[in-house]
Scaffold this motif. Sequence first.
Motif, PDB file in Angstrom:
ATOM      1  N   ALA A 128      33.502  32.131  34.508  1.00 47.24           N
ATOM      2  CA  ALA A 128      33.378  31.545  33.382  1.00 47.24           C
ATOM      3  C   ALA A 128      32.344  32.053  32.500  1.00 47.24           C
ATOM      4  N   ARG A 129      31.201  32.199  33.089  1.00 45.84           N
ATOM      5  CA  ARG A 129      30.141  32.760  32.198  1.00 45.84           C
ATOM      6  C   ARG A 129      30.166  34.185  31.645  1.00 45.84           C
ATOM      7  N   SER A 130      30.857  35.101  32.876  1.00 40.23           N
ATOM      8  CA  SER A 130      31.202  36.426  32.304  1.00 40.23           C
ATOM      9  C   SER A 130      32.438  36.401  31.310  1.00 40.23           C
ATOM     10  N   ASP A 131      33.169  35.596  31.302  1.00 38.74           N
ATOM     11  CA  ASP A 131      34.350  35.462  30.417  1.00 38.74           C
ATOM     12  C   ASP A 131      34.112  35.001  28.991  1.00 38.74           C
ATOM     13  N   GLY A 136      40.311  33.858  30.187  1.00 35.58           N
ATOM     14  CA  GLY A 136      40.686  33.755  31.609  1.00 35.58           C
ATOM     15  C   GLY A 136      40.798  35.247  32.085  1.00 35.58           C
ATOM     16  N   PHE A 137      40.249  36.134  31.302  1.00 37.99           N
ATOM     17  CA  PHE A 137      40.086  37.527  31.932  1.00 37.99           C
ATOM     18  C   PHE A 137      38.895  38.117  31.636  1.00 37.99           C
ATOM     19  N   LEU A 138      38.513  39.067  32.712  1.00 34.74           N
ATOM     20  CA  LEU A 138      37.413  39.866  32.443  1.00 34.74           C
ATOM     21  C   LEU A 138      37.644  41.216  31.884  1.00 34.74           C
ATOM     22  N   ALA A 153      38.038  47.934  40.824  1.00 32.28           N
ATOM     23  CA  ALA A 153      39.109  48.241  42.004  1.00 32.28           C
ATOM     24  C   ALA A 153      39.831  47.031  42.043  1.00 32.28           C
ATOM     25  N   ALA A 154      39.673  45.842  42.020  1.00 32.85           N
ATOM     26  CA  ALA A 154      39.985  44.613  42.022  1.00 32.85           C
ATOM     27  C   ALA A 154      41.286  44.576  41.147  1.00 32.85           C
ATOM     28  N   ASP A 155      41.492  45.045  40.407  1.00 34.88           N
ATOM     29  CA  ASP A 155      42.489  45.123  38.986  1.00 34.88           C
ATOM     30  C   ASP A 155      43.751  45.466  39.752  1.00 34.88           C
ATOM     31  N   ALA A 156      44.419  44.789  40.244  1.00 39.27           N
ATOM     32  CA  ALA A 156      45.612  44.862  41.266  1.00 39.27           C
ATOM     33  C   ALA A 156      46.868  45.479  40.307  1.00 39.27           C
ATOM     34  N   ASN A 157      46.921  44.938  39.083  1.00 38.08           N
ATOM     35  CA  ASN A 157      48.030  45.403  38.362  1.00 38.08           C
ATOM     36  C   ASN A 157      47.627  46.675  37.208  1.00 38.08           C
ATOM     37  N   ARG A 158      46.458  46.877  37.081  1.00 42.80           N
ATOM     38  CA  ARG A 158      45.914  48.052  36.473  1.00 42.80           C
ATOM     39  C   ARG A 158      46.382  47.679  35.123  1.00 42.80           C
ATOM     40  N   LYS A 161      42.304  44.358  32.954  1.00 45.68           N
ATOM     41  CA  LYS A 161      41.919  42.960  32.780  1.00 45.68           C
ATOM     42  C   LYS A 161      41.883  42.362  34.416  1.00 45.68           C
ATOM     43  N   LEU A 162      40.888  41.538  34.666  1.00 46.68           N
ATOM     44  CA  LEU A 162      40.600  41.090  35.580  1.00 46.68           C
ATOM     45  C   LEU A 162      40.626  39.505  35.826  1.00 46.68           C
ATOM     46  N   THR A 163      41.664  38.915  36.633  1.00 48.31           N
ATOM     47  CA  THR A 163      41.537  37.493  36.627  1.00 48.31           C
ATOM     48  C   THR A 163      40.777  37.003  37.743  1.00 48.31           C
TER      49      THR A 163
END
Length: 180
Positions: A128-131, A136-138, A153-158, A161-163
């Motif tokens: 939440a601090r980073s968003d 809801g995304f980084l 690398a965690a961005d599964a759907n490319r 945006k990271l959830t």
Amino acid sequence: MNRPLFSNLANSTIRRFALGTFLSAAVLAGGGAAYAANGAGGTQTAPAPRQDKDAHREQHRKDPARLIKRLDKNGDGKLAVSELPEKAQKRLAGADTNKDGALSAEELKAHAEQHAKARAAKQKERFARSDKNGDGFLTRDEVGDKRWERVKAADANRDNKLTADELRAARLARKQPAAR
């Protein structure tokens, strides 16, 4: 004019290949010597490789009775806080909720669950601090280029945006032991 047979790049590639071949042969020869010294396939077997540290912890978190059995030095079936290694004494001192000086499987399990909830709350707070815009995304803009390179690398759907779920899934995937 004398031209070399191979370019410098080819020479370095050939040298690396030759060195790798030599090292592989040396390892295989050493393994053969160990096999022969062990009785050439007798009843002795090599010890199983130790599991990855996180997987080892996960087993004890799921089955605290195994941890108690392993660390119970005096064999009384109870795990006294004093029987724990020094670091674990500090970490698990609060787990003895009934203050009897021994840790039960129930106390260990409750302590692990409490610790997991606290860790999840910290991760949620950090997300939440980073968003910064609260969507809801980084994104790269919110976390900066350096951190983005580590987490993208965690961005599964490319979608760039990271959830929180993508980050959690990537973290869990790293903790899973490699398939053998």
